[in-house]
Design a protein around this motif. Structure first.
Motif, PDB file in Angstrom:
ATOM      1  N   PRO A 180      18.871  -1.555  15.160  1.00  0.00           N
ATOM      2  CA  PRO A 180      17.494  -2.076  15.183  1.00  0.00           C
ATOM      3  C   PRO A 180      16.485  -1.187  14.448  1.00  0.00           C
ATOM      4  O   PRO A 180      15.567  -1.701  13.806  1.00  0.00           O
ATOM      5  N   GLU A 181      16.651   0.120  14.540  1.00  0.00           N
ATOM      6  CA  GLU A 181      15.719   1.016  13.851  1.00  0.00           C
ATOM      7  C   GLU A 181      15.850   0.886  12.335  1.00  0.00           C
ATOM      8  O   GLU A 181      14.857   0.882  11.614  1.00  0.00           O
ATOM      9  N   LYS A 182      17.062   0.779  11.861  1.00  0.00           N
ATOM     10  CA  LYS A 182      17.305   0.602  10.426  1.00  0.00           C
ATOM     11  C   LYS A 182      16.727  -0.733   9.949  1.00  0.00           C
ATOM     12  O   LYS A 182      16.128  -0.813   8.875  1.00  0.00           O
ATOM     13  N   ILE A 183      16.883  -1.772  10.759  1.00  0.00           N
ATOM     14  CA  ILE A 183      16.331  -3.091  10.401  1.00  0.00           C
ATOM     15  C   ILE A 183      14.815  -3.029  10.334  1.00  0.00           C
ATOM     16  O   ILE A 183      14.199  -3.590   9.424  1.00  0.00           O
ATOM     17  N   LYS A 184      14.195  -2.319  11.280  1.00  0.00           N
ATOM     18  CA  LYS A 184      12.731  -2.178  11.255  1.00  0.00           C
ATOM     19  C   LYS A 184      12.274  -1.467   9.984  1.00  0.00           C
ATOM     20  O   LYS A 184      11.277  -1.845   9.379  1.00  0.00           O
ATOM     21  N   LYS A 185      13.014  -0.429   9.584  1.00  0.00           N
ATOM     22  CA  LYS A 185      12.667   0.285   8.355  1.00  0.00           C
ATOM     23  C   LYS A 185      12.814  -0.613   7.131  1.00  0.00           C
ATOM     24  O   LYS A 185      11.986  -0.583   6.218  1.00  0.00           O
ATOM     25  N   LEU A 186      13.864  -1.423   7.121  1.00  0.00           N
ATOM     26  CA  LEU A 186      14.066  -2.335   5.994  1.00  0.00           C
ATOM     27  C   LEU A 186      12.983  -3.407   5.949  1.00  0.00           C
ATOM     28  O   LEU A 186      12.516  -3.789   4.870  1.00  0.00           O
ATOM     29  N   LEU A 187      12.566  -3.901   7.107  1.00  0.00           N
ATOM     30  CA  LEU A 187      11.476  -4.880   7.155  1.00  0.00           C
ATOM     31  C   LEU A 187      10.168  -4.254   6.671  1.00  0.00           C
ATOM     32  O   LEU A 187       9.393  -4.897   5.951  1.00  0.00           O
ATOM     33  N   ALA A 188       9.921  -3.004   7.063  1.00  0.00           N
ATOM     34  CA  ALA A 188       8.709  -2.312   6.609  1.00  0.00           C
ATOM     35  C   ALA A 188       8.746  -2.132   5.092  1.00  0.00           C
ATOM     36  O   ALA A 188       7.722  -2.296   4.412  1.00  0.00           O
ATOM     37  N   ARG A 189       9.919  -1.817   4.565  1.00  0.00           N
ATOM     38  CA  ARG A 189      10.039  -1.682   3.109  1.00  0.00           C
ATOM     39  C   ARG A 189       9.793  -3.024   2.424  1.00  0.00           C
ATOM     40  O   ARG A 189       9.174  -3.095   1.363  1.00  0.00           O
ATOM     41  N   GLY A 190      10.284  -4.107   3.022  1.00  0.00           N
ATOM     42  CA  GLY A 190      10.041  -5.440   2.479  1.00  0.00           C
ATOM     43  C   GLY A 190       8.560  -5.778   2.454  1.00  0.00           C
ATOM     44  O   GLY A 190       8.059  -6.360   1.487  1.00  0.00           O
ATOM     45  N   ASP A 191       7.839  -5.408   3.512  1.00  0.00           N
ATOM     46  CA  ASP A 191       6.389  -5.634   3.535  1.00  0.00           C
ATOM     47  C   ASP A 191       5.694  -4.816   2.445  1.00  0.00           C
ATOM     48  O   ASP A 191       4.735  -5.286   1.819  1.00  0.00           O
ATOM     49  N   PHE A 192       6.183  -3.600   2.221  1.00  0.00           N
ATOM     50  CA  PHE A 192       5.640  -2.770   1.152  1.00  0.00           C
ATOM     51  C   PHE A 192       5.863  -3.426  -0.207  1.00  0.00           C
ATOM     52  O   PHE A 192       4.969  -3.444  -1.062  1.00  0.00           O
TER      53      PHE A 192
END
Length: 85
Positions: free
Chosen positions: A47-59
């Motif tokens: 879940p933490e890795k997915i959150k980081k990937l989602l944040a990168r997608g928003d960026f």
């Protein structure tokens, strides 16, 4: 067991796909790169890795928006202002 981030990931993918229509190098180039990026991370379950990937997608969304706004600004400036010599 279903992934609680599935809806967010799909929304991110659809948003990026929609934004890719006006990409300078073409929609097919953008779509292929987008699909490759998502397929590369399809097996991530942390879940933490997915959150980081989602944040990168928003960026990435913000960066693409900035690219489009800059392109529109340059076109408008070129259209309405005389070139400086």
């Amino acid at each position: 067991m279903t992934n609680p981030f599935r809806g967010q990931v799909i929304h991110l993918y659809k948003t990026l796909l929609y934004m890719g229509r006006d990409y300078p190098q073409g929609y097919t180039y953008f779509r292929q790169r987008l699909k490759a990026a998502f397929m590369k991370n399809k097996d991530v379950t942390d879940p933490e890795k997915i959150k980081k990937l989602l944040a990168r997608g928003d960026f990435v969304i913000k960066e693409i928006e900035a690219l489009y706004f800059l392109r529109k600004y340059r076109a408008m400036k070129k259209r309405y202002y005389e070139p400086d010599k």
